[in-house]
Structures are given as structure tokens and as C-alpha cells.
Design a protein around this motif. Structure first.
Motif, PDB file in Angstrom:
ATOM      1  N   LEU A   2       0.826  -1.211   0.000  1.00  0.00           N
ATOM      2  CA  LEU A   2       0.000   0.000   0.000  1.00  0.00           C
ATOM      3  C   LEU A   2       0.859   1.259   0.000  1.00  0.00           C
ATOM      4  CD1 LEU A   2      -2.788  -1.061   2.525  1.00  0.00           C
ATOM      5  CD2 LEU A   2      -3.025  -0.777   0.048  1.00  0.00           C
ATOM      6  N   ARG A   3       1.970   1.257   0.750  1.00  0.00           N
ATOM      7  CA  ARG A   3       2.864   2.422   0.749  1.00  0.00           C
ATOM      8  C   ARG A   3       3.469   2.634  -0.628  1.00  0.00           C
ATOM      9  NH1 ARG A   3       4.017   0.521   6.049  1.00  0.00           N
ATOM     10  NH2 ARG A   3       5.695  -0.818   5.267  1.00  0.00           N
ATOM     11  N   SER A   4       3.853   1.547  -1.283  1.00  0.00           N
ATOM     12  CA  SER A   4       4.428   1.649  -2.617  1.00  0.00           C
ATOM     13  C   SER A   4       3.412   2.185  -3.622  1.00  0.00           C
ATOM     14  CB  SER A   4       4.946   0.278  -3.065  1.00  0.00           C
ATOM     15  OG  SER A   4       5.422   0.317  -4.386  1.00  0.00           O
ATOM     16  N   LYS A   5       2.185   1.693  -3.540  1.00  0.00           N
ATOM     17  CA  LYS A   5       1.150   2.124  -4.478  1.00  0.00           C
ATOM     18  C   LYS A   5       0.794   3.595  -4.295  1.00  0.00           C
ATOM     19  CE  LYS A   5      -2.102  -0.797  -5.665  1.00  0.00           C
ATOM     20  NZ  LYS A   5      -3.197  -1.781  -5.682  1.00  0.00           N
ATOM     21  N   ALA A   6       0.928   4.087  -3.070  1.00  0.00           N
ATOM     22  CA  ALA A   6       0.598   5.487  -2.795  1.00  0.00           C
ATOM     23  C   ALA A   6       1.568   6.452  -3.460  1.00  0.00           C
ATOM     24  CB  ALA A   6       0.572   5.729  -1.285  1.00  0.00           C
ATOM     25  N   THR A   7       2.728   5.960  -3.897  1.00  0.00           N
ATOM     26  CA  THR A   7       3.725   6.823  -4.552  1.00  0.00           C
ATOM     27  C   THR A   7       3.937   6.448  -6.008  1.00  0.00           C
ATOM     28  OG1 THR A   7       5.557   5.394  -3.830  1.00  0.00           O
ATOM     29  CG2 THR A   7       4.920   7.197  -2.374  1.00  0.00           C
ATOM     30  N   ASP A   8       3.096   5.585  -6.544  1.00  0.00           N
ATOM     31  CA  ASP A   8       3.218   5.162  -7.945  1.00  0.00           C
ATOM     32  C   ASP A   8       2.119   5.837  -8.769  1.00  0.00           C
ATOM     33  OD1 ASP A   8       2.340   3.265 -10.276  1.00  0.00           O
ATOM     34  OD2 ASP A   8       4.400   2.676  -9.795  1.00  0.00           O
ATOM     35  N   PRO A   9       2.467   6.671  -9.764  1.00  0.00           N
ATOM     36  CA  PRO A   9       1.425   7.398 -10.505  1.00  0.00           C
ATOM     37  C   PRO A   9       0.462   6.483 -11.241  1.00  0.00           C
ATOM     38  CG  PRO A   9       3.602   7.722 -11.494  1.00  0.00           C
ATOM     39  CD  PRO A   9       3.820   7.068 -10.177  1.00  0.00           C
ATOM     40  N   GLY A  10       0.926   5.337 -11.716  1.00  0.00           N
ATOM     41  CA  GLY A  10       0.027   4.404 -12.385  1.00  0.00           C
ATOM     42  C   GLY A  10      -1.014   3.841 -11.435  1.00  0.00           C
ATOM     43  N   ASP A  11      -0.580   3.475 -10.226  1.00  0.00           N
ATOM     44  CA  ASP A  11      -1.522   2.963  -9.233  1.00  0.00           C
ATOM     45  C   ASP A  11      -2.487   4.058  -8.774  1.00  0.00           C
ATOM     46  OD1 ASP A  11      -0.650   0.263  -9.079  1.00  0.00           O
ATOM     47  OD2 ASP A  11       1.060   0.878  -7.864  1.00  0.00           O
ATOM     48  N   ILE A  12      -1.981   5.262  -8.651  1.00  0.00           N
ATOM     49  CA  ILE A  12      -2.857   6.374  -8.259  1.00  0.00           C
ATOM     50  C   ILE A  12      -3.919   6.606  -9.329  1.00  0.00           C
ATOM     51  CG2 ILE A  12      -2.952   8.851  -7.799  1.00  0.00           C
ATOM     52  CD1 ILE A  12      -0.079   8.580  -6.669  1.00  0.00           C
ATOM     53  N   THR A  16      -9.896  14.326 -15.519  1.00  0.00           N
ATOM     54  CA  THR A  16      -9.529  14.618 -14.143  1.00  0.00           C
ATOM     55  C   THR A  16      -8.017  14.603 -14.012  1.00  0.00           C
ATOM     56  OG1 THR A  16     -11.563  13.622 -13.257  1.00  0.00           O
ATOM     57  CG2 THR A  16      -9.697  13.846 -11.749  1.00  0.00           C
ATOM     58  N   VAL A  17      -7.462  15.683 -13.503  1.00  0.00           N
ATOM     59  CA  VAL A  17      -6.021  15.785 -13.283  1.00  0.00           C
ATOM     60  C   VAL A  17      -5.730  15.619 -11.793  1.00  0.00           C
ATOM     61  CG1 VAL A  17      -3.988  17.272 -13.413  1.00  0.00           C
ATOM     62  CG2 VAL A  17      -5.647  17.261 -15.286  1.00  0.00           C
ATOM     63  N   VAL A  18      -4.823  14.698 -11.484  1.00  0.00           N
ATOM     64  CA  VAL A  18      -4.366  14.490 -10.108  1.00  0.00           C
ATOM     65  C   VAL A  18      -2.920  14.980 -10.038  1.00  0.00           C
ATOM     66  CG1 VAL A  18      -3.979  12.824  -8.266  1.00  0.00           C
ATOM     67  CG2 VAL A  18      -5.858  12.471  -9.902  1.00  0.00           C
ATOM     68  N   PRO A  19      -2.667  16.107  -9.383  1.00  0.00           N
ATOM     69  CA  PRO A  19      -1.289  16.633  -9.341  1.00  0.00           C
ATOM     70  C   PRO A  19      -0.329  15.653  -8.674  1.00  0.00           C
ATOM     71  CG  PRO A  19      -2.887  18.293  -8.640  1.00  0.00           C
ATOM     72  CD  PRO A  19      -3.625  16.998  -8.704  1.00  0.00           C
ATOM     73  N   PHE A  20       0.823  15.475  -9.316  1.00  0.00           N
ATOM     74  CA  PHE A  20       1.848  14.574  -8.789  1.00  0.00           C
ATOM     75  C   PHE A  20       3.179  14.995  -9.390  1.00  0.00           C
ATOM     76  CE2 PHE A  20       4.237  10.615  -8.344  1.00  0.00           C
ATOM     77  CZ  PHE A  20       3.895  10.214  -7.065  1.00  0.00           C
ATOM     78  N   ASP A  21       4.188  15.092  -8.536  1.00  0.00           N
ATOM     79  CA  ASP A  21       5.493  15.581  -8.986  1.00  0.00           C
ATOM     80  C   ASP A  21       6.265  14.457  -9.677  1.00  0.00           C
ATOM     81  OD1 ASP A  21       7.745  17.061  -9.440  1.00  0.00           O
ATOM     82  OD2 ASP A  21       8.473  16.988  -7.366  1.00  0.00           O
ATOM     83  N   PHE A  37     -10.976  10.457 -18.986  1.00  0.00           N
ATOM     84  CA  PHE A  37      -9.530  10.454 -18.780  1.00  0.00           C
ATOM     85  C   PHE A  37      -9.192  10.800 -17.333  1.00  0.00           C
ATOM     86  CE2 PHE A  37      -9.975  11.104 -23.272  1.00  0.00           C
ATOM     87  CZ  PHE A  37      -8.847  10.542 -23.863  1.00  0.00           C
ATOM     88  N   VAL A  38      -8.192  10.110 -16.794  1.00  0.00           N
ATOM     89  CA  VAL A  38      -7.558  10.483 -15.537  1.00  0.00           C
ATOM     90  C   VAL A  38      -6.070  10.652 -15.825  1.00  0.00           C
ATOM     91  CG1 VAL A  38      -6.868   9.718 -13.239  1.00  0.00           C
ATOM     92  CG2 VAL A  38      -9.228   9.383 -14.011  1.00  0.00           C
ATOM     93  N   VAL A  39      -5.529  11.805 -15.463  1.00  0.00           N
ATOM     94  CA  VAL A  39      -4.114  12.113 -15.697  1.00  0.00           C
ATOM     95  C   VAL A  39      -3.449  12.374 -14.353  1.00  0.00           C
ATOM     96  CG1 VAL A  39      -2.464  13.618 -16.874  1.00  0.00           C
ATOM     97  CG2 VAL A  39      -4.703  13.138 -17.929  1.00  0.00           C
ATOM     98  N   VAL A  40      -2.399  11.631 -14.059  1.00  0.00           N
ATOM     99  CA  VAL A  40      -1.646  11.813 -12.822  1.00  0.00           C
ATOM    100  C   VAL A  40      -0.255  12.323 -13.180  1.00  0.00           C
ATOM    101  CG1 VAL A  40      -0.696  10.700 -10.771  1.00  0.00           C
ATOM    102  CG2 VAL A  40      -2.935   9.995 -11.652  1.00  0.00           C
ATOM    103  N   GLY A  41       0.072  13.508 -12.701  1.00  0.00           N
ATOM    104  CA  GLY A  41       1.366  14.100 -13.020  1.00  0.00           C
ATOM    105  C   GLY A  41       1.294  15.618 -12.917  1.00  0.00           C
ATOM    106  N   SER A  42       2.155  16.271 -13.696  1.00  0.00           N
ATOM    107  CA  SER A  42       2.167  17.725 -13.755  1.00  0.00           C
ATOM    108  C   SER A  42       1.988  18.163 -15.211  1.00  0.00           C
ATOM    109  CB  SER A  42       3.490  18.277 -13.199  1.00  0.00           C
ATOM    110  OG  SER A  42       3.705  17.825 -11.889  1.00  0.00           O
ATOM    111  N   PRO A  43       0.849  17.822 -15.801  1.00  0.00           N
ATOM    112  CA  PRO A  43       0.650  18.052 -17.241  1.00  0.00           C
ATOM    113  C   PRO A  43       0.503  19.522 -17.580  1.00  0.00           C
ATOM    114  CG  PRO A  43      -1.387  17.329 -16.246  1.00  0.00           C
ATOM    115  CD  PRO A  43      -0.360  17.247 -15.180  1.00  0.00           C
TER     116      PRO A  43
END
Length: 435
Positions: free
Chosen positions: A149-159, A250-255, A423-429
Motif C-alpha cells: 500500500l505504501r508503494s502504491k501510494a507513490t506510484d502514478p500508475g496505481d494512483i 480529471t487531473v491528479v497533481p503529482f510531482d 480520462f484520468v491524468v496523474v502528473g504535472s501536465p
């Protein structure tokens, strides 16, 4: 001796030739258990696939993750043996047992040599019928789940997957991670493991496939001994759910230097008469390396290393999903290209040339799936769960070849809807925002 036996098993598992023909027998045991069998006596080895419908979707309210944790703990000791003792007994027999959980199923994959069949199955029976679920073992595996679960919380694909599935399915079990949450997993007990096993491992949802050095009579006796004492019925299956995908982004901000994009819409049931044309359609749009999405997004524009789409047929919901990753500076362009291609596909369909090439590819690739006893056993179980007949392996390519251009383009018109493509986009697009 143990090392030699293990090496022999590894050789058998990974070097079996492609099966030219698969002759499927249906077996019913004296105790009423049904199974499919492919006999292959050239090597003294058998693969057994056992699957139960229901899976992690049968977690009780407030106990998300209990079925997943139960399956992960199942071989951590059985009968008089603790986890180490069980592992040593299994290795001494050069056997392999894998216990897995997914949203719709739990499965047990067993591999064993003919000379050790009785001992291996007696050991597996203990794991199924007499698991210990010792408190220390449960706590140890809970720690492993927490690490996941900790690993998935920092993986943009899992998010991206978590957000997308929550949007699509809400409070339905499909809408949450079947590993559970930190809080739900922490609260699980050995007593919950016993309860979860009885909920999912019951004969009213059992499917079996066997391939290898075993006869129908031998398999029937084995299965009654192994599974005959399971409960007759398990927990009620969840309700069917319509994915709430109505379009938008939907954009989910992630560095991260690259954004991960998950996209999809409502799909098609596996037992729908139009499934084969839909499968061909997806293959043209995004199913393999020469697909339209790969051509337009990667080959022509270089916006990603890879993009694809696939049909998802859960037991209680259906989607068409796709995914890719792109640099933050170009991901907006990539999203627009996918939208444009989806709309063109829905409007114009595919060409006769595309259909002919895809048929050739699909019919040529199909026999390559049957490349080992374990793989074939899994296919046999999947066919049963999909409601297919034993001769489907022989007739499947005929079904593909029978699809006409009119058929596939009719199904495209029916199925593909650019208005609901979500669409769901995780990152800093750059140049993208939630709408």
C-alpha cells in the motif's frame, strides 16, 4: 535429491512445446465436482488450476482486504505444520502451490510430479481444509500488505487506477483497492481469515482445470479427496454495476517528469454475441503494436513509448480501458490525439484491409497461447467461467474468420462513444486541467 527434483520441475514448467491440439475432456466426480481435463502423458507432471468465483469483491463491510490477506496467508502453516514446516514439506515434494486473489476470483495453482501426486495433494488439502492462520503469520503478512500500500501510494500508475475505478464504481467493491486500506488491514484478525475462507471457498462457485499426466478417473478421485469437504455455498455475489463514466478529464497533481494517463468508457459483456467483433475492433484501435493508437500517438508524433487499449470484462461490469505515459510538456497533445482517434473510429469504423490483417494476426497468434500445462489449465478454467464450451479452442478461429466488415463496423457504432470517453491524468501536465 531435492535440488535435482526442483530443477526437473523447472525444466518441465518452462520448456514444454506449444500444444498443436488440445483435446478437452469433461469430468464429473462421484461427489459432483465438475472439471475439464487435458491428458498429456509424455512428461510425468500435472498442473491443476482451482478457481472460485467471487474473489475480493466478497470482502465484508469495514473489512476491505480480508480475502486478499486470507489468500496470502493460506500457506503460512497448515495442520501440525507452521509456515516453515509447510514450506519444507512442499519443497521436499518438488511441488508448487500459488494462492492468488483478484476482484472476481480466488485461485489455487498447483504443480506436482506424478510420483509425488498423492503426497502433494494431501499437503495441499491441509492448506485448504486445515489452515492455521497463526496470529504471528497474519501479522507478518499484514506488514507485507502495508508495504504494498505504501508503494502504491507513490506510484502514478496505481494512483491513476485508484482514482479511475473510484470514479467508475463508487462504493461498489470494484471502486476500491482489494488490498484494503492501512486502517482496514490493521484491524483484521485470524478469525477474519477463517470467515473469509468460508465466504469464498465453496462448491457452488468452484471451477477446475487439469493438464498433464493424469487420467479422468484419477482426477475424479483426487478432486473428491481434495475439495469434497468444502462448504456447499458461499457468500452472495455482488450486484451488477454500470461504470459511471460520462466523459471529461480529471487531473491528479503529482510531482513526476511524466504523466500517466488512464482512459476508458463502458464496455461489452463477455457473453454478448457481439464480443468477438468487439475484440477485433479493439485490436485494430489499440490492441497491439501496429494499432491505430500506436501509429498516431507514438510512430507519427513520438508522444509516448507505448499506448494500448483492451476490453475489461469483470463478472459484474464491463469497460474498454487504455493507458499511456507522456512527458508533461506533450501529454495534452497526446490526450487530444487519443480523443480524435476514438471519434474517428466511432464514426468511420475500420477498413477491409485492417480487418483481414487483424484476422490473420489473431488466428495465427491463438495457438501460441497453449504453451505449457499450467497455462492451458488456466485457460480451461477461464473458458468455464466465461460460459464457453469445451470445443471453443477448436472453433474460436472459425468465429474470428466469420466476422464481416459489416459486423465489426456495426458493433463499433454500437459500442464506441467519444462523448463518454473519460480520462484520468496523474502528473504535472502542461495545458491540462480537470473539466
Amino acid at each position: 535429491m531435492k535440488r535435482f527434483a526442483a530443477a526437473l520441475v523447472a525444466l518441465i514448467w518452462f520448456t514444454l512445446p506449444v500444444q498443436a491440439a488440445v483435446d478437452v475432456q469433461t469430468v464429473e466426480t462421484p461427489g459432483g465436482i465438475k472439471a475439464w481435463l487435458v491428458e498429456e502423458h509424455s512428461i510425468p507432471f500435472t498442473a491443476l488450476e482451482i478457481r472460485f468465483r467471487g474473489g475480493t469483491s466478497l470482502d465484508r463491510e469495514g473489512k476491505r482486504g480480508e480475502v486478499n490477506l486470507m489468500m496470502a496467508t493460506l500457506e503460512e502453516g497448515a495442520g501440525e505444520m507452521d509456515a516453515q514446516g509447510f514450506a519444507e514439506a512442499r519443497d521436499d515434494l518438488a511441488a508448487s502451490f500459488n494462492f492468488n486473489a483478484s476482484m472476481d476470483t480466488v485461485s489455487i495453482s498447483a504443480r506436482f510430479l506424478s510420483e509425488n501426486r498423492d503426497e502433494a495433494m494431501a499437503l495441499l488439502r491441509q492448506a485448504i481444509m486445515q489452515p492455521r492462520f497463526d496470529a504471528d503469520a497474519v501479522e507478518r503478512v499484514k506488514g507485507q500488505v502495508a508495504s504494498i500500500l505504501r508503494s502504491k501510494a507513490t506510484d502514478p500508475g496505481d494512483i491513476a487506477s485508484e482514482v479511475f475505478y473510484k470514479m467508475a464504481f463508487g462504493a461498489h467493491p470494484y471502486g476500491s483497492d482489494d488490498n484494503g486500506t492501512f486502517e482496514s488491514v490493521e484491524g483484521l484478525t485470524p478469525e477474519d481469515m477463517f470467515a473469509a475462507k468460508d465466504r469464498v471457498m465453496a462448491r457452488d462457485r468452484l471451477y477446475v482445470g487439469a493438464v498433464g499426466d493424469i487420467t479422468a478417473e484419477e482426477l475424479a478421485s483426487l478432486l473428491d479427496d481434495l475439495l469434497g469437504d468444502l462448504p456447499e455455498t458461499g457468500a452472495a455475489l455482488p450486484e451488477t454495476v454500470e461504470p459511471a463514466l460520462m466523459g471529461g478529464l480529471t487531473v491528479v497533481p503529482f510531482d513526476t517528469p511524466q504523466s500517466v494517463v488512464l482512459f476508458g468508457q463502458k464496455g461489452i459483456k463477455r457473453d454478448d454475441p457481439d464480443f468477438i467483433p468487439a475484440y477485433i475492433a479493439n485490436e485494430v484501435l489499440g490492441g497491439h503494436g501496429d494499432s491505430r493508437l500506436m501509429e498516431e500517438v507514438r510512430e507519427k508524433r513520438g508522444l509516448t513509448y507505448g499506448v494500448g487499449s483492451y476490453l475489461v470484462s469483470f463478472d459484474h461490469a464491463e469497460m474498454i480501458l487504455g493507458q499511456f505515459s507522456s512527458g508533461n510538456e506533450v501529454v495534452a497533445e497526446a490526450v487530444n490525439v487519443v480523443k480524435d482517434e476514438w471519434a474517428k473510429f466511432a464514426d468511420k469504423g475500420l477498413t477491409q484491409e485492417e480487418l483481414d490483417l487483424t484476422k490473420t494476426y489473431l488466428t495465427g497468434a491463438y495457438p501460441l497461447r497453449f504453451d505449457g500445462n499450467g497455462t492451458i489449465a488456466r485457460i480451461l478454467v477461464g473458458m468455464q467461467m466465461d460460459g464457453l464450451s469445451p470445443d471453443y479452442i477448436k472453433t474460436r478461429n472459425d468465429l474470428v474468420n466469420a466476422v464481416t466488415l459489416e459486423d465489426v463496423n456495426r458493433v463499433i457504432k454500437r459500442l464506441y462513444n467519444p462523448e463518454t470517453l473519460t480520462f484520468v491524468v496523474v502528473g504535472s501536465p502542461e495545458g491540462l486541467q480537470t473539466n
